[in-house]
Enzyme design. Sequence first.
Site: not given
Length: 466
Positions: A160, A281, A287, A294
């Site tokens: 979980h 970024s 970043k 992804e």
Amino acid sequence: MTKNTKKPWQGRFSEETDKFVESFTSSIDFDKRLYSYDIQGTVAHSMMLKSIGILSDSELKEILSALVKVEKKIEKDQIVWEDSLEDIHMHIEHELIELIGDTAKKIHTGRSRNDQVATDIRLYVRDEIIEVFDNIVLLQKTLIKLADKYSNSIIPGFTHLQIAQPITFGFIMMAWFFMLERDKSRFIDSYKRVNISPLGSGALSGSSHELDRNYVAKLLEFDSVTDNALDSVSDRDFIIEFISNSSLLMSHLSRFSEEIIIWCSTMYNFVELEDKVCTGSSIMPQKKNPDVLELIRGKTGSVYGQLMNILTIMKAQPFAYNRDNQEDKPALFTSVDTVLMCLNAMNVCLENLNLNEEITEISSKKGYSTATDFADYLVKRNVPFRDAHEIVGKAVGYAISKKVGLEELTLKEYQDISSKIEEDIFDYLNVKGSVDSKKTIGGTSREEVKRQIKVAKNIIKEYEKN
Ligand code: ARG
């Protein structure tokens, strides 16, 4: 210069095909990719035609040497692809006719594009199964390396997405290894259904020529020949199976990606990917993003989409061949390309992944991760598990109220909770002890993970022998 592209079916028609219809029905843009398989099939078919006396020795020689020339011409990118010639099959036949004239016009004896295309894609899928398999093995080898390197590194195991029990990073790498092992077995199992020759099925009903289908199958290294011509020209099950297996593989790669993305986030900071596999970024200078992962996760949707695509293409087709089937190729090619690219992308990321071992070990102590070990401790002292569960629950509640970890409570505090508790409880509350106590087959103890790594290495060794 446009070619003299007289269509093979021109005889029945009294007007030229509309240009739009020509471009709408053409598949050459994508099926030219099958050229070498189409040539292989034509070589075998021609040899068989010679063996049954339809081609003479010299005609066969002429055809075979012309096929070599056509193949070279395609490889050198010297062919002008034309919509008016529809597909790879007609382009190759057209090139042969240009080269050797009438002899080439005999090669389509006893063959239809329906059994021809079914043969081409079976030959293609057969190769791609091996290609995917080999690339999965490369990824598995990287997982073994990581499992070896991080076999002592403790990390929280989650359920979980809440800290559950301490495990090792090597254990996780082995979990992924065995997931991929199932993918391999699915691909290999499908191979035997792909590796059957449909050639000689003709348009749908077989042939009145005495085609030697077994000889063709042998030449093309198929295991056997299909049993029913109607089924053979309309069957695309093997493509559905390939894309289905690919979808499941992509789901695995996507889950690995998701997990690493979470581990990379600033809040977790469990792993660090090398700069060379990350992107930045355009606005936020600080970043460093795991975009490769992804994209693997994102591209999974495209393969799932192709599965729905091919299932839908097939679902309402009356027997036998329908032009709908031409759409099988974009679905198949997209899946093959995506899967191979993503396997490679995952491998590159894993090769450039470093575990922040101190952080993962500290985190593994959070969330009262050894509470089950504590309960098991009580069970070993004859407390029934349900009662032990409750006692430990109380202890956890007490520790939470004091804002401390279980290992920070004193022996006195423990003994107030249960008289069965003794000094050795602290060995059980420690994450290393917890990990090493999970000695069951498949467990996370370092000893057991070593065994799993050994099994994995043997699997790879067997593969490399063949
Ligand atoms: N380009 C077609 C395909 O990919 C080849 C078969 C065409 N057969 C036909 N009867 N029109 O399916």
